[in-house]
Enzyme design. Structure first.
Site, PDB file in Angstrom:
ATOM      1  N   GLU A 105       0.839  -1.209   0.000  1.00 60.01           N
ATOM      2  CA  GLU A 105       0.000   0.000   0.000  1.00 60.01           C
ATOM      3  C   GLU A 105       0.868   1.250   0.000  1.00 60.01           C
ATOM      4  O   GLU A 105       1.954   1.255   0.578  1.00 60.01           O
ATOM      5  CB  GLU A 105      -0.888   0.033   1.255  1.00 60.01           C
ATOM      6  N   ASP A 106       0.366   2.300  -0.609  1.00 62.09           N
ATOM      7  CA  ASP A 106       1.111   3.560  -0.574  1.00 62.09           C
ATOM      8  C   ASP A 106       0.934   4.276   0.766  1.00 62.09           C
ATOM      9  O   ASP A 106       1.893   4.794   1.324  1.00 62.09           O
ATOM     10  CB  ASP A 106       0.691   4.477  -1.743  1.00 62.09           C
ATOM     11  N   ASP A 109      -4.160   5.629   6.225  1.00 55.80           N
ATOM     12  CA  ASP A 109      -4.671   6.877   6.780  1.00 55.80           C
ATOM     13  C   ASP A 109      -5.641   6.483   7.910  1.00 55.80           C
ATOM     14  O   ASP A 109      -5.214   6.224   9.035  1.00 55.80           O
ATOM     15  CB  ASP A 109      -5.353   7.608   5.615  1.00 55.80           C
ATOM     16  N   PHE A 158      -2.059  16.887   3.942  1.00 52.53           N
ATOM     17  CA  PHE A 158      -2.541  16.272   2.695  1.00 52.53           C
ATOM     18  C   PHE A 158      -1.374  16.158   1.732  1.00 52.53           C
ATOM     19  O   PHE A 158      -0.842  17.153   1.257  1.00 52.53           O
ATOM     20  CB  PHE A 158      -3.676  17.092   2.087  1.00 52.53           C
ATOM     21  N   ARG A 171      -0.057  12.249  -9.293  1.00 54.88           N
ATOM     22  CA  ARG A 171       0.490  10.914  -9.011  1.00 54.88           C
ATOM     23  C   ARG A 171       1.891  10.742  -9.599  1.00 54.88           C
ATOM     24  O   ARG A 171       2.676   9.942  -9.111  1.00 54.88           O
ATOM     25  CB  ARG A 171      -0.403   9.829  -9.627  1.00 54.88           C
TER      26      ARG A 171
HETATM   27  C1  PRP Z   1      -5.833   5.638  -0.787  1.00 56.69           C
HETATM   28  C2  PRP Z   1      -4.631   4.743  -0.522  1.00 56.69           C
HETATM   29  C3  PRP Z   1      -5.200   3.666   0.356  1.00 56.69           C
HETATM   30  C4  PRP Z   1      -6.311   4.373   1.112  1.00 56.69           C
HETATM   31  C5  PRP Z   1      -5.850   4.685   2.481  1.00 56.69           C
HETATM   32  O1  PRP Z   1      -6.525   5.116  -1.876  1.00 56.69           O
HETATM   33  O2  PRP Z   1      -4.068   4.241  -1.694  1.00 56.69           O
HETATM   34  O3  PRP Z   1      -5.714   2.594  -0.411  1.00 56.69           O
HETATM   35  O4  PRP Z   1      -6.611   5.580   0.403  1.00 56.69           O
HETATM   36  O5  PRP Z   1      -6.848   5.367   3.182  1.00 56.69           O
HETATM   37  P1  PRP Z   1      -7.527   4.793   4.496  1.00 56.69           P
HETATM   38  O6  PRP Z   1      -6.442   4.234   5.376  1.00 56.69           O
HETATM   39  O7  PRP Z   1      -8.171   6.030   5.096  1.00 56.69           O
HETATM   40  O8  PRP Z   1      -8.536   3.762   4.098  1.00 56.69           O
HETATM   41  P2  PRP Z   1      -7.700   5.881  -2.637  1.00 56.69           P
HETATM   42  O9  PRP Z   1      -9.033   5.369  -2.170  1.00 56.69           O
HETATM   43  O10 PRP Z   1      -7.469   7.370  -2.543  1.00 56.69           O
HETATM   44  O11 PRP Z   1      -7.509   5.369  -4.146  1.00 56.69           O
HETATM   45  P3  PRP Z   1      -6.221   5.484  -5.089  1.00 56.69           P
HETATM   46  O12 PRP Z   1      -5.190   4.520  -4.561  1.00 56.69           O
HETATM   47  O13 PRP Z   1      -6.737   5.079  -6.420  1.00 56.69           O
HETATM   48  O14 PRP Z   1      -5.733   6.914  -5.043  1.00 56.69           O
END
Ligand code: PRP
Length: 189
Positions: A105-106, A109, A158, A171
């Protein structure tokens, strides 16, 4: 009129440089290679944000590895807040039954996305299931997530770049930077 993003001017501060990120990814790759030596490892990346991290991490791993990709999205919420309800847009392509799975995961949050994914993937009978996250933002955590491989702890700002977006933009930045608040407060979307 919709505001045009500016990749450089919209970032107020570089939080992690390209060099810092690359050094950390190499270190994570070394640790994962040592820990999983001799095991059938599948990296499961969660699109789209993890794409650059996955691409760099898998090339830092020196043992045989398979990869798979999932895409999930949270229902509702706003562009900067997750709602907690997760929907699978793209599922695994191959079985993970009996394989050692590492979720890539990136960012973590609130933890709601991973909380859902961990329960979902456990149901597919992997030999083990662990988590590798480049960025950990604990200030906003709503559910406890055990992070086995963590890149960086970051403050409650952010951030965009290295896969992370705002409104699907930013991105492709090679660093992780802080998005100027006026960018997301001025945008009616
Ligand atoms: C982001 C990120 C995680 C998630 C983390 O994805 O890549 O998957 O949010 O947030 P959380 O811990 O609050 O659940 P996003 O839904 O923005 O999609 P993306 O990867 O396509 O940008």
């Amino acid at each position: 009129m919709t505001r045009q993003p500016d990749l450089i001017a919209d970032v107020s501060e570089i939080l992690l440089t390209e060099e810092e990120i690359q050094a950390k990814v190499r270190d994570l790759g070394r640790r994962i290679s040592d820990d999983y030596a001799g095991r059938a490892l599948t990296l499961v990346s969660v699109l789209k944000g993890s794409l650059p991290f996955m691409a760099d991490l898998m090339r830092s791993i020196t043992i045989p590895v398979q990869i798979d990709l999932m895409e999930v999205s949270s229902y509702g919420g706003t562009a900067t807040e997750t709602s907690g309800l997760v929907r699978i847009l793209k599922d695994l392509s191959s079985s993970i039954d009996g394989r050692h799975v590492l979720i890539v995961e990136d960012i973590i949050d609130t933890g709601l996305t991973l909380n859902y994914l961990v329960r979902y993937l456990r149901g597919k009978n992997p030999a083990s299931l662990r988590i590798c996250a480049l960025l950990d933002k604990p200030a906003r955590r709503l559910v406890e997530i055990p992070i086995d491989y963590r890149g960086f702890l970051i403050p409650d700002q952010f951030v965009v770049g290295y896969g992370l977006d705002y409104g699907e933009t930013y991105r492709n930045l090679r660093f992780v930077g802080v998005l100027r608040p006026e960018v997301y407060t001025a945008d009616p979307d």
